[in-house]
Design an enzyme around this catalytic site. Structure first.
Site, PDB file in Angstrom:
ATOM      1  N   LYS A 135       0.843  -1.336  -0.053  1.00 17.60           N
ATOM      2  CA  LYS A 135      -0.214   0.122  -0.072  1.00 17.60           C
ATOM      3  C   LYS A 135       0.792   1.300  -0.543  1.00 17.60           C
ATOM      4  O   LYS A 135       1.656   1.518   0.889  1.00 17.60           O
ATOM      5  CB  LYS A 135      -0.902  -0.007   1.292  1.00 17.60           C
ATOM      6  CG  LYS A 135      -2.067   1.115   0.834  1.00 17.60           C
ATOM      7  CD  LYS A 135      -2.684   1.326   2.859  1.00 17.60           C
ATOM      8  CE  LYS A 135      -1.447   2.682   3.525  1.00 17.60           C
ATOM      9  NZ  LYS A 135      -1.402   4.017   2.878  1.00 17.60           N
ATOM     10  N   GLY A 189       8.329   5.014   8.240  1.00 13.48           N
ATOM     11  CA  GLY A 189       6.624   6.151   8.158  1.00 13.48           C
ATOM     12  C   GLY A 189       7.056   7.032   9.191  1.00 13.48           C
ATOM     13  O   GLY A 189       8.038   6.680  10.296  1.00 13.48           O
ATOM     14  N   SER A 190       6.053   7.847   9.505  1.00 13.78           N
ATOM     15  CA  SER A 190       6.779   8.056  10.949  1.00 13.78           C
ATOM     16  C   SER A 190       5.793   7.399  12.468  1.00 13.78           C
ATOM     17  O   SER A 190       5.550   6.142  12.557  1.00 13.78           O
ATOM     18  CB  SER A 190       4.935   9.074  11.314  1.00 13.78           C
ATOM     19  OG  SER A 190       3.770   8.849  10.973  1.00 13.78           O
ATOM     20  N   THR A 193       2.477   7.014  13.669  1.00 16.14           N
ATOM     21  CA  THR A 193       1.677   6.067  12.807  1.00 16.14           C
ATOM     22  C   THR A 193       2.079   4.903  13.117  1.00 16.14           C
ATOM     23  O   THR A 193       1.219   3.502  12.779  1.00 16.14           O
ATOM     24  CB  THR A 193       1.540   6.429  11.367  1.00 16.14           C
ATOM     25  OG1 THR A 193       1.428   7.210  10.959  1.00 16.14           O
ATOM     26  CG2 THR A 193       0.728   5.206  10.796  1.00 16.14           C
ATOM     27  N   GLY A 194       3.843   4.790  12.687  1.00 16.10           N
ATOM     28  CA  GLY A 194       4.681   3.278  13.796  1.00 16.10           C
ATOM     29  C   GLY A 194       3.480   2.608  14.862  1.00 16.10           C
ATOM     30  O   GLY A 194       3.526   1.225  14.980  1.00 16.10           O
ATOM     31  N   GLU A 211      10.655   0.748  10.113  1.00 20.56           N
ATOM     32  CA  GLU A 211      11.995   2.598  10.115  1.00 20.56           C
ATOM     33  C   GLU A 211      10.558   3.652  10.539  1.00 20.56           C
ATOM     34  O   GLU A 211      10.152   3.658   9.577  1.00 20.56           O
ATOM     35  CB  GLU A 211      11.854   1.773   8.498  1.00 20.56           C
ATOM     36  CG  GLU A 211      12.256   0.167   8.056  1.00 20.56           C
ATOM     37  CD  GLU A 211      13.982   0.546   8.836  1.00 20.56           C
ATOM     38  OE1 GLU A 211      13.986   1.395   9.373  1.00 20.56           O
ATOM     39  OE2 GLU A 211      14.429  -0.855   8.676  1.00 20.56           O
ATOM     40  N   CYS A 245      14.175  10.288   5.946  1.00 21.34           N
ATOM     41  CA  CYS A 245      14.258  10.145   7.085  1.00 21.34           C
ATOM     42  C   CYS A 245      15.812  10.087   7.503  1.00 21.34           C
ATOM     43  O   CYS A 245      16.141  10.712   8.421  1.00 21.34           O
ATOM     44  CB  CYS A 245      13.729   8.311   6.752  1.00 21.34           C
ATOM     45  SG  CYS A 245      14.651   7.743   6.053  1.00 21.34           S
ATOM     46  N   GLU A 339      12.109  16.121  14.328  1.00 19.27           N
ATOM     47  CA  GLU A 339      12.175  15.686  12.478  1.00 19.27           C
ATOM     48  C   GLU A 339      11.213  16.922  12.104  1.00 19.27           C
ATOM     49  O   GLU A 339      10.025  16.914  12.217  1.00 19.27           O
ATOM     50  CB  GLU A 339      11.428  14.597  12.600  1.00 19.27           C
ATOM     51  CG  GLU A 339      12.149  14.045  11.325  1.00 19.27           C
ATOM     52  CD  GLU A 339      11.860  12.759  10.780  1.00 19.27           C
ATOM     53  OE1 GLU A 339      10.149  12.494  11.130  1.00 19.27           O
ATOM     54  OE2 GLU A 339      12.369  12.645   9.543  1.00 19.27           O
TER      55      GLU A 339
HETATM   56  P1  NAD Z   1       3.522   8.288   7.817  1.00 18.56           P
HETATM   57  O1  NAD Z   1       3.101   8.011   9.194  1.00 18.56           O
HETATM   58  O2  NAD Z   1       1.821   9.480   7.805  1.00 18.56           O
HETATM   59  O3  NAD Z   1       2.088   7.694   7.292  1.00 18.56           O
HETATM   60  C1  NAD Z   1       3.303   5.596   6.213  1.00 18.56           C
HETATM   61  C2  NAD Z   1       2.148   5.223   5.497  1.00 18.56           C
HETATM   62  O4  NAD Z   1       1.796   4.325   6.789  1.00 18.56           O
HETATM   63  C3  NAD Z   1       1.206   6.239   4.330  1.00 18.56           C
HETATM   64  O5  NAD Z   1       1.024   4.412   3.689  1.00 18.56           O
HETATM   65  C4  NAD Z   1       0.104   6.082   4.761  1.00 18.56           C
HETATM   66  O6  NAD Z   1      -1.249   5.691   4.252  1.00 18.56           O
HETATM   67  C5  NAD Z   1      -0.183   4.636   6.334  1.00 18.56           C
HETATM   68  N1  NAD Z   1      -0.844   4.717   7.084  1.00 18.56           N
HETATM   69  C6  NAD Z   1      -1.566   6.287   7.846  1.00 18.56           C
HETATM   70  N2  NAD Z   1      -2.380   5.625   8.717  1.00 18.56           N
HETATM   71  C7  NAD Z   1      -1.583   4.450   9.201  1.00 18.56           C
HETATM   72  C8  NAD Z   1      -2.390   4.093  10.127  1.00 18.56           C
HETATM   73  N3  NAD Z   1      -3.193   3.980  11.158  1.00 18.56           N
HETATM   74  N4  NAD Z   1      -1.749   2.298   9.950  1.00 18.56           N
HETATM   75  C9  NAD Z   1      -1.424   1.778   9.114  1.00 18.56           C
HETATM   76  N5  NAD Z   1      -0.678   2.524   8.615  1.00 18.56           N
HETATM   77  C10 NAD Z   1      -1.004   4.303   8.510  1.00 18.56           C
HETATM   78  O7  NAD Z   1       4.328   8.895   7.570  1.00 18.56           O
HETATM   79  P2  NAD Z   1       4.928  10.040   5.823  1.00 18.56           P
HETATM   80  O8  NAD Z   1       4.638  11.786   6.750  1.00 18.56           O
HETATM   81  O9  NAD Z   1       3.933   9.780   5.114  1.00 18.56           O
HETATM   82  O10 NAD Z   1       6.463   9.918   5.742  1.00 18.56           O
HETATM   83  C11 NAD Z   1       6.951  10.151   6.176  1.00 18.56           C
HETATM   84  C12 NAD Z   1       8.326   9.354   8.075  1.00 18.56           C
HETATM   85  O11 NAD Z   1       8.422   8.674   7.324  1.00 18.56           O
HETATM   86  C13 NAD Z   1       8.899  10.369   9.007  1.00 18.56           C
HETATM   87  O12 NAD Z   1       8.821  10.046   9.824  1.00 18.56           O
HETATM   88  C14 NAD Z   1      10.044   9.807   7.476  1.00 18.56           C
HETATM   89  O13 NAD Z   1      10.817   9.445   8.881  1.00 18.56           O
HETATM   90  C15 NAD Z   1       9.748   8.403   7.883  1.00 18.56           C
HETATM   91  N6  NAD Z   1      10.670   7.703   7.093  1.00 18.56           N
HETATM   92  C16 NAD Z   1      11.397   6.675   7.803  1.00 18.56           C
HETATM   93  C17 NAD Z   1      12.065   5.770   6.471  1.00 18.56           C
HETATM   94  C18 NAD Z   1      13.488   4.686   7.799  1.00 18.56           C
HETATM   95  O14 NAD Z   1      13.785   3.924   6.850  1.00 18.56           O
HETATM   96  N7  NAD Z   1      13.601   4.713   9.062  1.00 18.56           N
HETATM   97  C19 NAD Z   1      12.705   5.897   4.812  1.00 18.56           C
HETATM   98  C20 NAD Z   1      11.588   7.103   4.938  1.00 18.56           C
HETATM   99  C21 NAD Z   1      10.693   7.372   5.693  1.00 18.56           C
END
Ligand code: NAD
Length: 433
Positions: A135, A189-190, A193-194, A211, A245, A339
């Protein structure tokens, strides 16, 4: 897509999984190599789509670089394998360790590197015999959709399925995280959300690779050469406009060379062309979305009241934000502690190296870090004191497919890449006999 569409995608993945797992290791490696070739053969088409939806320029470390990286990662990962290991073979008995696929892997990706991160998730999972439901972020689904369309020519039906939708209508990521038909989630992701993924996954005890966000610190030692390191510092911080990230997000510079480092960085940064990503001359583009633009604008406006803006500092038109350097800040300032995920680098002056290490570690994130010095041995010794999953010397953020990558503290759990990353897509089975 709806929750019912997700159910259908998962059922399809479950039905395809035993057949895919039964294919030989060589067959799966061959298919992963074919995915790498698809990325190469369609690189320009994918790069243009990516620029149009993400904003990053075609050139610089932009879309062409991302698609090239995705192809390189897929090709390298195709060549990895986890053959059974004989742990013991003697009069007392034989013990073998086998690595079996987890089953169906759900991949959830962010909007900053929509193709590269998808490949980081998908290819290792497929390589060891899982099927995948992926997704993309609702903000950047297009290049990923096109990739899956292309991949369907080389993958058996059901082995890779993509689901997309607007999080506001139905949150497919949340549905995936609690879905009984998905055995593992790999999430990038963030941190916020993680945490939700972890909560949703508890009911079905899914395997997780998380991650998450980072707030990487760089420490410039007094013996570094400002002119030599300026380019590396710039790209460490501003790759993908800081929407990365493991970007350099806080820079600690020793008092002895603080002003020279600031001058060299300003000089390098002011010559970087920022503009429409489709323009071949652009090296940085706009921010990807309004939400992130507002976060960066707010943090910079507030920090400008306390620090000295050396360059940039004021939002541009649309979602353009100029590369911004702000000195005179300290831990405790939101631009330092949080961040920013955008093109604004806080520079912090220090006098005591141990104090700089303590300040770098005084943060809940632990993704990457860097040390800048003319003495690699001294830099390496200091690198080991940083609380993060990756540390670079005289560069920042240079991930590679043969080195495990992951965060400590709130930046996540588990690793991707290399054999260690492959193993996260498996469960261990030990045969005693
Ligand atoms: P986000 O957490 O808002 O979204 C990430 C994904 O999660 C999207 O596909 C979103 O649709 C989905 N999502 C939303 N709600 C959810 C839920 N309740 N359960 C499961 N999935 C859900 O992050 P973003 O704004 O898209 O990305 C930016 C963040 O990602 C930054 O904090 C960045 O540091 C981090 N990031 C980390 C790495 C790494 O490898 N550590 C790499 C790239 C980005």
């Amino acid at each position: 897509m709806t929750a019912a569409d997700l159910d259908r995608a998962v059922a399809r993945a479950r039905a395809a999984q035993p057949g895919w797992a039964a294919a030989s290791d060589d067959q799966r490696a061959e298919v992963c190599r074919a995915l790498a070739a698809l990325l190469t053969d369609h690189s320009e088409e994918l790069a243009r789509l990516l620029t149009q939806e993400q904003g990053k320029p075609l050139n610089g470390l932009g879309s062409r670089w991302e698609i090239g990286g995705a192809a390189a990662w897929a090709g390298y990962t195709a060549g990895l394998s986890l053959p059974p290991k004989v742990l013991q073979d003697d009069a007392a008995g034989r013990v073998e360790l086998h690595r079996k696929p987890v089953g169906v892997v759900g991949s959830i990706t962010p909007w900053n590197f929509p193709v590269l991160i998808a490949i980081w998730h998908i290819v290792p999972a497929l390589r060891v015999g899982n099927t995948v439901v992926m997704k993309p972020s609702p903000l950047t689904p297009l290049a990923a959709l096109r990739f899956v369309e292309l991949a369907s020519a080389v993958l058996p039906a059901g082995v890779l399925t993509i689901v997309t939708g607007d999080d506001r209508a139905v949150n497919l990521g949340a549905e995936m995280s609690s879905h009984p038909g998905i055995d593992k989630i790999v999430f990038t992701g963030s941190i916020a959300t993680g945490r939700q993924v972890m909560r949703s996954a508890a009911g079905t005890l899914k395997r997780l690779t998380l991650e998450l966000g980072g707030n990487d610190a760089g420490i410039v030692l007094p013996d570094a050469d400002p002119g030599l390191i300026a380019e590396g510092l710039f790209w460490g911080a501003f790759i993908n406009n800081g929407q990365t990230c493991a970007a350099l997000k806080r820079l600690y510079v020793h008092d002895d060379i603080h002003d020279q480092v600031c001058e060299a960085l300003v000089e390098y940064t002011r010559n970087i062309p920022v503009g429409d990503g489709m323009d071949e001359a652009s090296i940085l583009g706009p921010l990807q979305n309004r939400m992130q633009f507002d976060v960066v604008s707010g943090l910079v406006a507030s920090a400008a009241n306390r620090g000295q803006v050396l360059l940039g500092g004021k939002p541009g038109e649309g979602l353009f934000f100029p590369p911004t350097l702000i000195a005179g800040l300290a831990n405790g300032d939101p631009l330092v502690d949080r961040e920013q995920f955008g093109p604004a680098l806080p520079i912090i002056r220090y006098t005591d190296i141990a104090g700089a290490v303590a300040a770098a570690n005084d943060n809940p994130n632990g993704l990457g870090g860097s040390v800048w010095s003319s003495d690699p041995d001294a830099a390496r010794a200091l690198a080991l004191q940083l609380e993060c999953g990756s540390v670079w010397i005289n560069k920042h953020g240079a991930v590679q497919p043969n080195a495990p990558f992951g965060g400590v503290k709130s930046s996540g759990m588990g690793v991707q890449f290399a054999e260690e990353g492959l193993a996260e897509n498996t469960v261990a089975q030990v045969v005693f006999g």
